[in-house]
Design a protein around this motif. Sequence first.
Motif, mmCIF file in Angstrom:
data_model
loop_
_atom_site.group_PDB
_atom_site.id
_atom_site.type_symbol
_atom_site.label_atom_id
_atom_site.label_comp_id
_atom_site.label_asym_id
_atom_site.label_seq_id
_atom_site.Cartn_x
_atom_site.Cartn_y
_atom_site.Cartn_z
ATOM 1 N N ARG A 1 -15.233 7.359 -7.527
ATOM 2 C CA ARG A 1 -15.465 6.014 -6.811
ATOM 3 C C ARG A 1 -14.456 5.056 -7.096
ATOM 4 N N ARG A 2 -14.274 5.154 -8.488
ATOM 5 C CA ARG A 2 -13.206 3.992 -8.791
ATOM 6 C C ARG A 2 -11.805 4.696 -8.787
ATOM 7 N N ARG A 3 -11.677 5.737 -8.908
ATOM 8 C CA ARG A 3 -10.274 6.387 -8.775
ATOM 9 C C ARG A 3 -10.278 7.558 -7.593
ATOM 10 N N ALA B 1 -6.638 -8.006 -0.281
ATOM 11 C CA ALA B 1 -7.798 -7.070 0.144
ATOM 12 C C ALA B 1 -7.412 -6.080 1.154
ATOM 13 N N LEU B 2 -6.303 -6.498 2.034
ATOM 14 C CA LEU B 2 -6.037 -5.220 3.168
ATOM 15 C C LEU B 2 -5.298 -4.233 2.321
ATOM 16 N N ALA B 3 -4.339 -4.508 1.519
ATOM 17 C CA ALA B 3 -3.646 -3.619 0.739
ATOM 18 C C ALA B 3 -4.578 -2.836 -0.087
ATOM 19 N N THR B 4 -5.564 -3.363 -0.726
ATOM 20 C CA THR B 4 -6.580 -2.687 -1.653
ATOM 21 C C THR B 4 -7.477 -1.670 -0.716
ATOM 22 N N GLU B 5 -7.622 -2.093 0.611
ATOM 23 C CA GLU B 5 -8.603 -1.193 1.255
ATOM 24 C C GLU B 5 -7.740 0.074 1.917
ATOM 25 N N ALA C 1 -4.218 5.172 -8.610
ATOM 26 C CA ALA C 1 -3.924 4.326 -7.715
ATOM 27 C C ALA C 1 -4.246 2.883 -7.830
ATOM 28 N N ASN C 2 -5.328 2.500 -8.356
ATOM 29 C CA ASN C 2 -5.700 1.400 -8.652
ATOM 30 C C ASN C 2 -4.797 0.519 -9.592
ATOM 31 N N LEU C 3 -4.116 1.221 -10.496
ATOM 32 C CA LEU C 3 -3.246 0.512 -11.641
ATOM 33 C C LEU C 3 -2.014 0.299 -10.980
ATOM 34 N N ALA C 4 -1.315 1.042 -10.096
ATOM 35 C CA ALA C 4 -0.033 1.069 -9.494
ATOM 36 C C ALA C 4 -0.171 -0.137 -8.477
ATOM 37 N N LEU C 5 -1.345 -0.144 -7.724
ATOM 38 C CA LEU C 5 -1.287 -1.331 -6.768
ATOM 39 C C LEU C 5 -1.645 -2.598 -7.487
ATOM 40 N N ALA D 1 0.879 -1.231 -0.019
ATOM 41 C CA ALA D 1 -0.022 0.100 -0.066
ATOM 42 C C ALA D 1 0.963 1.309 -0.063
ATOM 43 N N PHE D 2 1.881 1.303 0.620
ATOM 44 C CA PHE D 2 2.923 2.467 0.906
ATOM 45 C C PHE D 2 3.449 2.706 -0.527
ATOM 46 N N ASP D 3 4.045 1.578 -1.249
ATOM 47 C CA ASP D 3 4.443 1.741 -2.377
ATOM 48 C C ASP D 3 3.473 2.411 -3.688
ATOM 49 N N ALA D 4 2.389 1.843 -3.626
ATOM 50 C CA ALA D 4 1.509 2.118 -4.289
ATOM 51 C C ALA D 4 1.070 3.812 -4.054
#
Length: 461
Positions: free
Chosen positions: A346-348, A54-58, A35-39, A21-24
């Motif tokens: 909501r998506r980005r 799932a945790l990283a996504t949240e 954010a979504n593409l980086a993660l 999550a930090f690196d994203a």
Amino acid sequence: MSRRSPRSGPRRPVDQARRAAFDALRAVHAGGAYANLALTDILDRRHLDERDAALATELVAGTSRLQGTYDAILEAAAGRPLSSLQPAVVDVLRLGTHQVLSMRIPTRAAVDSAVDLAGTAIGERVTGLVNAVLRKVAADSLDEWVDRLSAGTTGVAHLAVRTHHPLWIAETYADLLGEEAAVALEADNLAPRPTLVVRPGLAERAELVAAGAVATRWSPYGAVADGNPADFAAVREGRAGVQDEGSQLVALALSRVEAPAGPWLDMCAGPGGKAALLTGIARSRGEDVLAAELAEHRAGLVAQALRGYRPAGRVICADGTRPAWPARSFARVMLDAPCTGLGALRRRPESRWRHRPEDLDDLVPLQAQLLVSAIRSTLPGGVVAYVTCSPHASETEDVVQTVVEELGDDGIGTEVLDAPSFLPEVPDCARPDPWGGDRFVQLWPHRHGTDAMFLALLRVG
């Protein structure tokens, strides 16, 4: 309990979810990534298990969504502007604030994990600062902090703070929706479920439903499914992809308008979802689509989206304002113009804090140039779909009105079609046009469960 020092040996390893999550977030704030593409890229490379992913996504989505609110809280807790801190430290503090205020993680565990992350990713010298600031953050709940931040505000300014939006975006929603704006802004804070789309001619929606997805409400090509889209064979094989239902619907509307026979053009095609859907529909009629995209890396994404088709879909790198094709060449043109993306917050979620009102100064002239080019690229009797993932009046109705009237003065007639009539199954989607009708389509997350897509359909004389 003694405090660790830089000399007391290595700090325990940070769990992989928080490091991802930090690196994203660093990719977003230092490199301008989505954010979504980086993660997604990080998760693919590091092979996190389902729970950690799932945790990283949240962590990434939630931190990005409330970033402006968290920044105000952090400045109050730190007693100094965040600009005085190292940017990487700020991202650690943001992640820690999200865990402390918005997740079911015990305060001590949330603070300790942020301190460990800071020590491992940045250095021991910043751990004391991170610990002190986050303990001040944890002294109050999120609701209490928001009450403090919104004290003394009224009207739209109060609404902006309460719904975690910049003021200018809240004002945009209020201008368009009036009292309904509060519900719409709250809808931006609800993470959408992944929506899949089949490539017509390569797969049927029934295959996705049989594999556990749920059919979309209005698009005949879509299905909603939680989890990793790559779990579906059709997605892995390029016979289906990921695309919001709103994007599917505007493409569907263009395909339903009567138009002369001839090739189709997707003018700003990246990342390729609409090009793939339109290619399948066009080929079922014996026609084909040319996908044009200015940025080379985005053109690569379009080619990837089209990879299932044989022969391969046609993709070129081209500037839509300086067409690489003759005038009046296409029967149907899709112009999904570059925009602020206010319809996809909501998506980005990072977009709400990345964009500024002054971005419109560059975007609106570009949108108008592209629309003029799209109209000039269309056969007589052909149709242009002008689409933005933004409801802002400057990017939508104002652009259409300016171009239609200016081209009319130049002798190029353009008829504004009744776009909602081509989506009769979608309720409450009509938006007023500048000439006194309701001929534009406007989709909304809170009404339709889609991104806030705008659509105008124009027939070229």
